[in-house]
Write an enzyme that holds these catalytic residues in place. Structure first.
Site, PDB file in Angstrom:
ATOM      1  N   HIS A   1       0.859  -1.285  -0.015  1.00  8.69           N
ATOM      2  CA  HIS A   1       0.041  -0.015   0.128  1.00  8.69           C
ATOM      3  C   HIS A   1       0.657   0.988   0.084  1.00  8.69           C
ATOM      4  O   HIS A   1       1.672   1.519   0.785  1.00  8.69           O
ATOM      5  CB  HIS A   1      -0.880   0.002   1.301  1.00  8.69           C
ATOM      6  CG  HIS A   1      -1.722   1.115   1.430  1.00  8.69           C
ATOM      7  ND1 HIS A   1      -3.135   0.801   1.401  1.00  8.69           N
ATOM      8  CD2 HIS A   1      -1.643   2.330   2.097  1.00  8.69           C
ATOM      9  CE1 HIS A   1      -3.843   2.184   1.645  1.00  8.69           C
ATOM     10  NE2 HIS A   1      -2.932   2.888   2.151  1.00  8.69           N
TER      11      HIS A   1
ATOM     12  N   ASP B   1       0.985   5.131   0.237  1.00  9.12           N
ATOM     13  CA  ASP B   1       0.519   6.590   0.727  1.00  9.12           C
ATOM     14  C   ASP B   1       0.915   7.656   0.028  1.00  9.12           C
ATOM     15  O   ASP B   1       2.028   8.070   0.149  1.00  9.12           O
ATOM     16  CB  ASP B   1       0.495   6.488   2.124  1.00  9.12           C
ATOM     17  CG  ASP B   1      -0.196   5.565   2.913  1.00  9.12           C
ATOM     18  OD1 ASP B   1      -1.655   5.726   2.612  1.00  9.12           O
ATOM     19  OD2 ASP B   1       0.054   4.891   3.840  1.00  9.12           O
TER      20      ASP B   1
ATOM     21  N   GLY C   1      -3.390  10.787   6.473  1.00  6.70           N
ATOM     22  CA  GLY C   1      -2.049  11.126   5.996  1.00  6.70           C
ATOM     23  C   GLY C   1      -0.868  10.721   6.920  1.00  6.70           C
ATOM     24  O   GLY C   1       0.197  10.954   6.415  1.00  6.70           O
TER      25      GLY C   1
ATOM     26  N   ASP D   1      -7.978   1.343   6.881  1.00  3.72           N
ATOM     27  CA  ASP D   1      -6.608   1.709   6.779  1.00  3.72           C
ATOM     28  C   ASP D   1      -6.458   2.725   8.088  1.00  3.72           C
ATOM     29  O   ASP D   1      -7.000   3.931   8.158  1.00  3.72           O
ATOM     30  CB  ASP D   1      -6.660   2.265   5.347  1.00  3.72           C
ATOM     31  CG  ASP D   1      -5.086   2.903   5.209  1.00  3.72           C
ATOM     32  OD1 ASP D   1      -4.109   2.440   5.980  1.00  3.72           O
ATOM     33  OD2 ASP D   1      -4.851   3.751   4.263  1.00  3.72           O
TER      34      ASP D   1
ATOM     35  N   GLY E   1      -4.500   2.409  12.135  1.00  6.08           N
ATOM     36  CA  GLY E   1      -4.761   2.208  13.646  1.00  6.08           C
ATOM     37  C   GLY E   1      -5.185   0.613  14.036  1.00  6.08           C
ATOM     38  O   GLY E   1      -5.576   0.226  14.841  1.00  6.08           O
TER      39      GLY E   1
ATOM     40  N   SER F   1       2.509   0.677  10.921  1.00  5.37           N
ATOM     41  CA  SER F   1       3.219   0.711  11.865  1.00  5.37           C
ATOM     42  C   SER F   1       3.095  -0.725  12.349  1.00  5.37           C
ATOM     43  O   SER F   1       4.270  -1.464  12.801  1.00  5.37           O
ATOM     44  CB  SER F   1       3.230   1.705  13.004  1.00  5.37           C
ATOM     45  OG  SER F   1       1.721   2.009  13.122  1.00  5.37           O
TER      46      SER F   1
HETATM   47  C1  DX5 Z   1      -3.253   6.887   6.843  1.00  9.47           C
HETATM   48  C2  DX5 Z   1      -2.649   6.057   5.887  1.00  9.47           C
HETATM   49  C3  DX5 Z   1      -1.821   4.712   6.272  1.00  9.47           C
HETATM   50  C4  DX5 Z   1      -1.160   4.587   7.197  1.00  9.47           C
HETATM   51  C5  DX5 Z   1      -1.636   3.506   8.516  1.00  9.47           C
HETATM   52  O1  DX5 Z   1      -3.793   8.101   6.238  1.00  9.47           O
HETATM   53  O2  DX5 Z   1      -3.250   5.998   4.756  1.00  9.47           O
HETATM   54  O3  DX5 Z   1      -1.932   3.903   5.072  1.00  9.47           O
HETATM   55  O4  DX5 Z   1       0.291   4.075   6.843  1.00  9.47           O
HETATM   56  O5  DX5 Z   1      -0.612   3.750   9.586  1.00  9.47           O
HETATM   57  P1  DX5 Z   1      -0.797   2.736  10.797  1.00  9.47           P
HETATM   58  O6  DX5 Z   1      -0.972   1.244  10.492  1.00  9.47           O
HETATM   59  O7  DX5 Z   1       0.550   2.938  11.455  1.00  9.47           O
HETATM   60  O8  DX5 Z   1      -2.142   3.355  11.361  1.00  9.47           O
HETATM   61 ZN    ZN Z   2      -3.161   4.467   3.242  1.00  9.82          ZN
END
Ligand code: DX5
Ligand code: ZN
Length: 228
Positions: free
Chosen positions: A46, A48, A155, A188, A190, A211
């Site tokens: 994925h 971002d 983001g 996507d 948390g 993460s």
């Molecule tokens: C947040 C991103 C996610 C992010 C999620 O807007 O789109 O893809 O990487 O990260 P975690 O899994 O750490 O919440």
């Molecule tokens: Zn994302």
């Protein structure tokens, strides 16, 4: 040809996919990180993409996407958190992304964007900020290959899941069932090994994690738990 995303028996059964969001990867060793994600059993990578405008962060663009596509055999999903996403659909298609997901909040012309994505034989996705109701996309749900529900402040990685998104997952899964549609539901932000199975039970096919995957002590074990 586009990859068939879902093949459910009953329109509800989850596909138990896990996507690795490289926002939390070690970018100095991105090739190794992609291999680690592959070996750990992730289904998708994925990416971002942000522009410092639609969201305040600046992350990755098409050149990194292109390098990632060359380096992995996994499906690559481009999550475009950018204004005017239509301007960049050709570039991300050309970079080799398998799916292109734009934000519903970023366009007044979703039908046109979906057409542009599909014309390039890519999977078409739409993403929703946590506060945007799923009803906002009901009139083009049947055109979509995937719907991504962002469950944190959009983001940035490493935040806590916003509980209100649970109800959105429920509603979206019900809309899919009632209308006998077949798009993939992604969530996507948390996600972790504690809450992942609950999201699956609500109807999520594909858990996206940054993460929790790249910072895990044991990535393989983490992915195994998320797919269980
Ligand atoms: C947040 C991103 C996610 C992010 C999620 O807007 O789109 O893809 O990487 O990260 P975690 O899994 O750490 O919440
Ligand atoms: Zn994302």
């Amino acid at each position: 040809m586009p990859i068939l995303i879902t093949e459910r028996n009953d329109g509800v059964t989850s596909m138990n996919k896990v996507s690795a969001s490289i926002l939390s990867a070690n970018w100095l060793r991105l090739g190794e990180e992609l291999r680690r994600a592959e070996e750990a059993g992730c289904d998708c990578i994925h990416v971002d993409v942000t522009d410092g405008h639609f969201v305040s962060n600046l992350t990755m663009g098409m050149d990194i996407t292109r390098a990632v596509c060359k380096a992995t055999s996994l499906r690559v999903d481009a999550h475009l958190m950018i204004s005017e996403p239509g301007r960049f659909i050709p570039a991300f298609a050309d970079a080799g992304a398998d799916s292109i997901t734009f934000h519903a909040e970023a366009t007044a012309h979703p039908f046109e964007l979906i057409k542009e994505i599909k014309k390039r034989e890519k999977l078409a996705g739409v993403a929703l900020d946590p506060a945007t109701p799923v009803e906002a996309i009901e009139h083009y749900l049947d055109q979509l290959d995937l719907v991504l529900l962002v469950s944190v402040c959009v983001g940035f990685g490493g935040q806590k899941f916003i509980g209100a998104v649970d109800e959105k997952i429920r509603r979206l899964a019900k809309m899919r069932r009632d209308r006998n549609l077949n798009f993939e539901i992604q969530v996507d932000g948390g996600i972790n090994t504690e809450n992942g199975s609950q999201k699956r039970a609500l109807g999520v096919d594909n858990l996206v994690g940054g993460s929790m995957i790249f910072l895990a002590e044991d990535m393989k074990e983490t992915v195994r738990k998320l797919k269980a």
